[in-house]
Structure formats: C-alpha cells, structure tokens
Design a protein around this motif. Structure first.
Motif, PDB file in Angstrom:
ATOM      1  N   VAL A 205      40.293  40.097  33.541  1.00  0.00           N
ATOM      2  CA  VAL A 205      40.225  40.409  34.963  1.00  0.00           C
ATOM      3  C   VAL A 205      39.469  41.729  35.118  1.00  0.00           C
ATOM      4  O   VAL A 205      39.771  42.703  34.429  1.00  0.00           O
ATOM      5  N   PRO A 206      38.474  41.786  35.985  1.00  0.00           N
ATOM      6  CA  PRO A 206      37.715  43.029  36.149  1.00  0.00           C
ATOM      7  C   PRO A 206      38.599  44.174  36.617  1.00  0.00           C
ATOM      8  O   PRO A 206      39.552  43.968  37.372  1.00  0.00           O
ATOM      9  N   ALA A 207      38.282  45.379  36.132  1.00  0.00           N
ATOM     10  CA  ALA A 207      39.077  46.555  36.499  1.00  0.00           C
ATOM     11  C   ALA A 207      39.070  46.773  38.007  1.00  0.00           C
ATOM     12  O   ALA A 207      40.068  47.191  38.590  1.00  0.00           O
ATOM     13  N   ASN A 208      37.953  46.514  38.616  1.00  0.00           N
ATOM     14  CA  ASN A 208      37.861  46.579  40.074  1.00  0.00           C
ATOM     15  C   ASN A 208      36.717  45.693  40.539  1.00  0.00           C
ATOM     16  O   ASN A 208      35.815  45.369  39.765  1.00  0.00           O
ATOM     17  N   VAL A 209      36.782  45.294  41.783  1.00  0.00           N
ATOM     18  CA  VAL A 209      35.794  44.374  42.351  1.00  0.00           C
ATOM     19  C   VAL A 209      35.294  44.966  43.661  1.00  0.00           C
ATOM     20  O   VAL A 209      36.097  45.330  44.525  1.00  0.00           O
ATOM     21  N   SER A 210      33.990  45.057  43.795  1.00  0.00           N
ATOM     22  CA  SER A 210      33.426  45.582  45.039  1.00  0.00           C
ATOM     23  C   SER A 210      33.568  44.539  46.149  1.00  0.00           C
ATOM     24  O   SER A 210      33.799  43.353  45.886  1.00  0.00           O
ATOM     25  N   ALA A 211      33.388  44.995  47.380  1.00  0.00           N
ATOM     26  CA  ALA A 211      33.484  44.084  48.525  1.00  0.00           C
ATOM     27  C   ALA A 211      32.445  42.972  48.430  1.00  0.00           C
ATOM     28  O   ALA A 211      32.738  41.799  48.698  1.00  0.00           O
ATOM     29  N   ASP A 212      31.242  43.326  48.032  1.00  0.00           N
ATOM     30  CA  ASP A 212      30.175  42.318  47.917  1.00  0.00           C
ATOM     31  C   ASP A 212      30.481  41.324  46.803  1.00  0.00           C
ATOM     32  O   ASP A 212      30.234  40.116  46.957  1.00  0.00           O
ATOM     33  N   GLN A 213      31.016  41.809  45.685  1.00  0.00           N
ATOM     34  CA  GLN A 213      31.381  40.905  44.589  1.00  0.00           C
ATOM     35  C   GLN A 213      32.496  39.959  45.028  1.00  0.00           C
ATOM     36  O   GLN A 213      32.471  38.765  44.721  1.00  0.00           O
ATOM     37  N   TRP A 214      33.469  40.491  45.741  1.00  0.00           N
ATOM     38  CA  TRP A 214      34.606  39.679  46.207  1.00  0.00           C
ATOM     39  C   TRP A 214      34.131  38.496  47.045  1.00  0.00           C
ATOM     40  O   TRP A 214      34.617  37.377  46.892  1.00  0.00           O
ATOM     41  N   LYS A 215      33.190  38.740  47.905  1.00  0.00           N
ATOM     42  CA  LYS A 215      32.711  37.689  48.804  1.00  0.00           C
ATOM     43  C   LYS A 215      32.070  36.523  48.046  1.00  0.00           C
ATOM     44  O   LYS A 215      32.023  35.405  48.567  1.00  0.00           O
ATOM     45  N   GLN A 216      31.575  36.773  46.842  1.00  0.00           N
ATOM     46  CA  GLN A 216      30.886  35.740  46.071  1.00  0.00           C
ATOM     47  C   GLN A 216      31.827  34.942  45.169  1.00  0.00           C
ATOM     48  O   GLN A 216      31.429  33.932  44.593  1.00  0.00           O
ATOM     49  N   LEU A 217      33.069  35.384  45.054  1.00  0.00           N
ATOM     50  CA  LEU A 217      33.995  34.744  44.120  1.00  0.00           C
ATOM     51  C   LEU A 217      34.642  33.502  44.731  1.00  0.00           C
ATOM     52  O   LEU A 217      34.893  33.451  45.942  1.00  0.00           O
ATOM     53  N   PRO A 218      34.953  32.498  43.908  1.00  0.00           N
ATOM     54  CA  PRO A 218      35.659  31.314  44.418  1.00  0.00           C
ATOM     55  C   PRO A 218      37.116  31.660  44.734  1.00  0.00           C
ATOM     56  O   PRO A 218      37.684  32.608  44.194  1.00  0.00           O
ATOM     57  N   PHE A 219      37.724  30.877  45.599  1.00  0.00           N
ATOM     58  CA  PHE A 219      39.033  31.204  46.162  1.00  0.00           C
ATOM     59  C   PHE A 219      40.113  31.410  45.107  1.00  0.00           C
ATOM     60  O   PHE A 219      40.854  32.399  45.138  1.00  0.00           O
ATOM     61  N   HIS A 220      40.269  30.479  44.188  1.00  0.00           N
ATOM     62  CA  HIS A 220      41.393  30.561  43.248  1.00  0.00           C
ATOM     63  C   HIS A 220      41.234  31.718  42.259  1.00  0.00           C
ATOM     64  O   HIS A 220      42.233  32.294  41.826  1.00  0.00           O
ATOM     65  N   TYR A 221      39.990  32.052  41.949  1.00  0.00           N
ATOM     66  CA  TYR A 221      39.799  33.222  41.089  1.00  0.00           C
ATOM     67  C   TYR A 221      40.140  34.495  41.862  1.00  0.00           C
ATOM     68  O   TYR A 221      40.725  35.430  41.312  1.00  0.00           O
ATOM     69  N   LYS A 222      39.797  34.542  43.142  1.00  0.00           N
ATOM     70  CA  LYS A 222      40.179  35.684  43.966  1.00  0.00           C
ATOM     71  C   LYS A 222      41.698  35.805  44.034  1.00  0.00           C
ATOM     72  O   LYS A 222      42.250  36.917  43.985  1.00  0.00           O
ATOM     73  N   THR A 223      42.370  34.666  44.145  1.00  0.00           N
ATOM     74  CA  THR A 223      43.823  34.701  44.253  1.00  0.00           C
ATOM     75  C   THR A 223      44.461  35.127  42.934  1.00  0.00           C
ATOM     76  O   THR A 223      45.506  35.795  42.914  1.00  0.00           O
ATOM     77  N   TYR A 224      43.829  34.766  41.829  1.00  0.00           N
ATOM     78  CA  TYR A 224      44.286  35.265  40.524  1.00  0.00           C
ATOM     79  C   TYR A 224      44.137  36.781  40.460  1.00  0.00           C
ATOM     80  O   TYR A 224      45.045  37.488  39.997  1.00  0.00           O
ATOM     81  N   ILE A 225      43.025  37.303  40.953  1.00  0.00           N
ATOM     82  CA  ILE A 225      42.831  38.750  41.009  1.00  0.00           C
ATOM     83  C   ILE A 225      43.887  39.382  41.921  1.00  0.00           C
ATOM     84  O   ILE A 225      44.439  40.450  41.615  1.00  0.00           O
ATOM     85  N   ALA A 226      44.188  38.723  43.033  1.00  0.00           N
ATOM     86  CA  ALA A 226      45.219  39.230  43.944  1.00  0.00           C
ATOM     87  C   ALA A 226      46.577  39.278  43.252  1.00  0.00           C
ATOM     88  O   ALA A 226      47.326  40.259  43.394  1.00  0.00           O
ATOM     89  N   ALA A 227      46.902  38.232  42.489  1.00  0.00           N
ATOM     90  CA  ALA A 227      48.174  38.213  41.748  1.00  0.00           C
ATOM     91  C   ALA A 227      48.214  39.339  40.729  1.00  0.00           C
ATOM     92  O   ALA A 227      49.251  39.995  40.538  1.00  0.00           O
ATOM     93  N   HIS A 228      47.085  39.556  40.070  1.00  0.00           N
ATOM     94  CA  HIS A 228      46.992  40.633  39.085  1.00  0.00           C
ATOM     95  C   HIS A 228      47.161  41.986  39.767  1.00  0.00           C
ATOM     96  O   HIS A 228      47.832  42.894  39.240  1.00  0.00           O
ATOM     97  N   SER A 229      46.592  42.144  40.950  1.00  0.00           N
ATOM     98  CA  SER A 229      46.712  43.387  41.700  1.00  0.00           C
ATOM     99  C   SER A 229      48.152  43.638  42.138  1.00  0.00           C
ATOM    100  O   SER A 229      48.656  44.766  42.065  1.00  0.00           O
ATOM    101  N   ILE A 230      48.828  42.595  42.571  1.00  0.00           N
ATOM    102  CA  ILE A 230      50.241  42.718  42.967  1.00  0.00           C
ATOM    103  C   ILE A 230      51.076  43.191  41.785  1.00  0.00           C
ATOM    104  O   ILE A 230      51.939  44.062  41.915  1.00  0.00           O
TER     105      ILE A 230
END
Length: 303
Positions: A205-230
């Motif tokens: 999981v990337p240490a951090n994700v920029s706003a522009d990078q976030w917009k390009q990511l598929p939904f479930h991978y974003k949600t995995y990042i969200a779970a990791h952030s939580i």
C-alpha cells in the motif's frame, strides 16, 4: 653444491606453502560459497516469480476469489461482525443518557452479543479459493474475542459508567478487527484486479496518495487504501471503509479540497475524521448517483 635448508628455514618455507594453500583454498571456497548463495537467491526469486505467475494464471482462470467464497464469507463472518459493531455504536450513542443501571444492562447485552458472534465465527467456513478471506476470518475471530474480553473487564469495573464512549473504545483491543477489515478489502481489490481492471496490484500500500492519483484508482483498491488508513489512524467508528472512500471521492471531486489546500489522502482523512464528516451509510447514500456502474461481488455490501 646446494646448501641444505636449516630446520627453521624448512619450517618457515613450509608455513608459507601452507598459508598460500589456505589462501587459495579459502578464495575458491569463498567463491564457491558466494556462487551458491547467489544461485540460491536467484532460485528463490525465480520460485517467487513462478508462484506469482501461477497465482495470476489462477486468477485469470477464475480459480481464486470466487463469487461463492465472497458470499460465504459475507454471511458467515462479515455480516455477524458488522451486526456486533452496529450494536456497539447504538449502545454508545445512547450511553450518555443512560443511568448507571441501564449502562450496566447495555454492557451485559454487548457481552452477550459478542459471545454469540464469537460462536458464529468459530464455525468453519469453506473458502478454498480465497486465502485473504481465510486470514480475515481468523483476524475477525481474534478481534471479537478480544472485544468480548474487554467488555467483560469494563463490566467488572466499578467506574465504567464514568467513561465516555470514546474512552470505552480506547480500552478495547481492536487490532484483530482492523486487520480483518484490511484483509477483507484487500481481497476485494484482488478480485477487482483479476476480473475488472486486469492489472496487477502494487505489492505494498503506498505511503501516501495524492489527490490526482486517488482519482485514477479503481474503487475497490481505493477502499482497501481507506481500510488501511483507518487501521493506521486507529479509527474504530460506526462507518466502514467504503463510506470513507465515498467521502474522499466527493471531497476530491469538488473544489473544497483545493480551496482547503488538501493535496493528498492522508490530509483528507485527517480533515474528514476531525470534522466528523464520515458516517455509516455514506456509500449507500450516494451509490445510485456516483457508483451505479460499480462492479463488485454479489454481496449485500454493494447491492
């Protein structure tokens, strides 16, 4: 006539020969050892590559992370865990308005709910194609057991009624809960990579994700990042990772992030959590408008 070597000269010459022999032998032994080590490392790398290739092949052939496994996992593990979590936060929402007796009753009810959830999670769940779901099951089971122990301890604490809901959560061991959630959403990201995007997931999981990078990511991978952030922020709240994903999408999709100087996911999560902007059901609330074409396993979480 040649002069014979004295005994001391003979020993000295002999020692030189022995030293040279040891040096030469050591050199070749070292070279052989290094060669063997390099070959072993190369073999390990090749073996890992073979395993990854086989994993990718199985994914392509739909032998891993089948729909059936997600359905089994959802009803046998995730739904009971979420029901316990929902019961906890319902009790905590009413907690400040309860008298001491009612607060004790609330803790007793949560203890009983945790016992029942633990019994459900003790049952074997066949998940033959989904190793991450197997791990998530184990972690959720550990998390529920730890929650039960914590609630029992609170019940025996004479001053538990003086605690706030946040203080109660802080006294619970929730690592298993966080890890189980991460692994569940990781499995969804793997499913998405195999059957939707057809692209391999990053190993970490990337240490951090920029706003522009976030917009390009598929939904479930974003949600995995969200779970990791939580997990990283130790935020055990009533909402789920997909609710945080929905809020991040809305924030980065508007001018608010730019106006507030929010440039990456970490800063956005801190803002959203500090302002209590994420709530249970946020994803469902905007699903029809923003995620109507979302591809996901056939589980109620996304239906």
């Amino acid at each position: 006539m040649n002069k014979r070597l004295s005994k001391s000269e003979f020993i000295f010459a002999y020692m030189i020969i022995i030293t040279l022999a040891c040096f030469v032998g050591g050199f070749f032994f070292g070279a052989y050892y290094m060669k063997s080590k390099i070959e072993a490392q190369q073999a390990a790398v090749l073996e890992q590559q073979k395993l990854e290739a086989e994993r990718e092949r199985q994914l392509r052939e739909q032998k891993l992370y089948s729909e059936q496994d997600f359905i089994r996992f959802y009803y046998a593990v995730y739904a009971p865990v979420q029901e316990l979590k929902r019961a906890h936060f319902e009790k905590m929402a009413a907690w400040p308005n309860l008298d001491k007796s009612a607060q004790k009753d609330a803790l007793e009810q949560l203890v009983e709910a945790a016992k029942q959830t633990g019994k459900q999670l003790d049952k074997e769940v066949p998940l033959p194609t989904s190793p991450l779901l197997v791990q998530a099951h184990s972690q959720f089971n550990t998390g529920v057991r730890a929650y039960l122990d914590g609630m029992k301890q609170l019940l025996s604490d004479q001053n538990s009624n003086a605690l706030s809901p946040a203080a109660i959560s802080s006294r619970l061991s929730l690592d298993g809960w966080f890890k189980g959630s991460e692994q569940f959403y990781h499995s969804l990201a793997v499913w998405e990579s195999a059957y939707v995007t057809k692209q391999t997931l990053p190993k970490d999981v990337p240490a951090n994700v920029s706003a522009d990078q976030w917009k390009q990511l598929p939904f479930h991978y974003k949600t995995y990042i969200a779970a990791h952030s939580i997990s990283a922020h130790k935020k055990w709240e009533s909402y789920s990772p997909e609710d945080l994903t929905a809020r991040l999408d809305l924030l980065f999709g508007s001018d608010d992030a730019k106006n507030l100087g929010i440039k990456d996911v970490d800063a956005a999560v801190r803002l959203l959590t500090a302002t209590d902007a994420v709530h249970s059901g946020d994803f469902k609330e905007v699903q029809g408008k923003h995620y109507s074409s979302l591809k996901a396993p056939e589980i109620p979480l996304y239906r």
